[in-house]
Design an enzyme around this catalytic site. Structure first.
Site, short mmCIF file in Angstrom:
data_model
loop_
_atom_site.label_atom_id
_atom_site.label_comp_id
_atom_site.label_asym_id
_atom_site.label_seq_id
_atom_site.Cartn_x
_atom_site.Cartn_y
_atom_site.Cartn_z
N THR A 99 0.86 -1.35 0.11
CA THR A 99 0.03 -0.09 0.15
C THR A 99 0.89 1.27 -0.08
OG1 THR A 99 -2.01 1.18 1.15
CG2 THR A 99 -0.32 -0.17 2.44
N GLU A 100 0.44 2.25 -0.90
CA GLU A 100 1.49 3.46 -1.13
C GLU A 100 1.69 4.17 0.19
OE1 GLU A 100 -1.43 6.60 -3.41
OE2 GLU A 100 -1.62 4.49 -4.15
N ASN A 101 0.72 3.99 0.93
CA ASN A 101 1.12 4.72 2.31
C ASN A 101 2.13 4.39 3.33
OD1 ASN A 101 -0.91 2.99 2.64
ND2 ASN A 101 -1.53 4.03 4.83
N GLY A 102 2.90 3.00 2.71
CA GLY A 102 3.86 2.51 3.41
C GLY A 102 3.95 1.29 4.26
N SER A 125 7.79 3.89 -0.33
CA SER A 125 6.74 2.99 -0.98
C SER A 125 6.88 3.58 -2.29
CB SER A 125 5.48 3.40 -0.07
OG SER A 125 4.52 2.79 -0.69
#
Length: 219
Positions: free
Chosen positions: A55-58, A97
């Site tokens: 997930t792009e928030n890490g 990320s």
């Protein structure tokens, strides 16, 4: 392999479509699920699939959506929905990320869309309407960085016009990036050779081809 026509049923429902996408994700793949409809794919991945969700928030190692006592307000996906973590999950800076996304380290990303063109162009962040709120997020990074881009959407709009189009009329997210399109009516493979129909649901190939404004062929 030839086009499979499922004529004994209607169009795929939301969860059924997510299950079909999950079925086609390779075992052990690193996968990003976009905000909205694509997040439901996580609910249909077999426990032994070895698929690692990013997930792009890490986060790597995201599990299905969290409910009840499993909800942790500090543990969310990029859409701010509460999620679970799987054994071995890891966390990292937002910039790291995005480096994973842009650097070709993801095997598959699954995105929603307003339109997909016959060339594999993707439009999923803005309809161009004056009152619409643009929301590109990390979609541009995923579209150009993931090795395979799968798109989930309904095939026809409320007015019956197809969203698989000759050329996108909405602002583009990425060019020639979509490899597979999963819709309630049919599954399409896109590539340099054109658009092939892998499966249909509640509609035959000939009727489907007649309703589209692009050439399609049987697989």
């Amino acid at each position: 392999m030839s086009t499979v026509e499922h004529l004994d049923r209607g169009p795929l429902g939301r969860d059924e479509l997510a299950a079909v996408v999950a079925r086609d994700i390779p075992r052990g793949a690193f996968v990003n699920l976009g905000i909205g409809r694509p997040t439901t794919v996580a609910e249909h991945l077999p426990a032994d699939s070895g698929v690692i969700l990013h997930t792009e928030n890490g986060m790597l190692g995201m599990g299905p959506a969290a409910t009840g006592d499993d909800v942790d307000p500090d543990l969310t996906n990029a859409g701010k929905m509460p999620v679970t973590e799987l054994p071995g999950a890891s966390y990292f800076h937002h910039a790291d990320s995005f480096a994973m996304m842009r650097g070709g380290h993801l095997d598959v990303c699954v995105l929603g869309a307003y339109q997909v063109s016959q060339h594999g162009d993707l439009a999923n962040w803005h309809t161009g309407a004056p009152d619409a709120i643009p929301a590109v997020g990390g979609a541009m990074d995923l579209a150009i960085g993931a090795k395979n881009v799968f798109v989930m959407m309904t095939l026809f709009g409320k007015d019956g016009t197809p969203k698989l189009v000759p050329e996108c009329t909405y602002p583009l997210t990425g060019q020639a990036c979509v490899s597979r399109l999963y819709t309630d009516r049919a599954i399409f493979h896109l590539g340099p050779g054109g658009v092939t129909v892998a499966e249909t649901y509640g509609i035959g190939f000939d009727e489907l081809a007649a309703r589209l404004e692009i050439p399609v062929r049987r697989s």
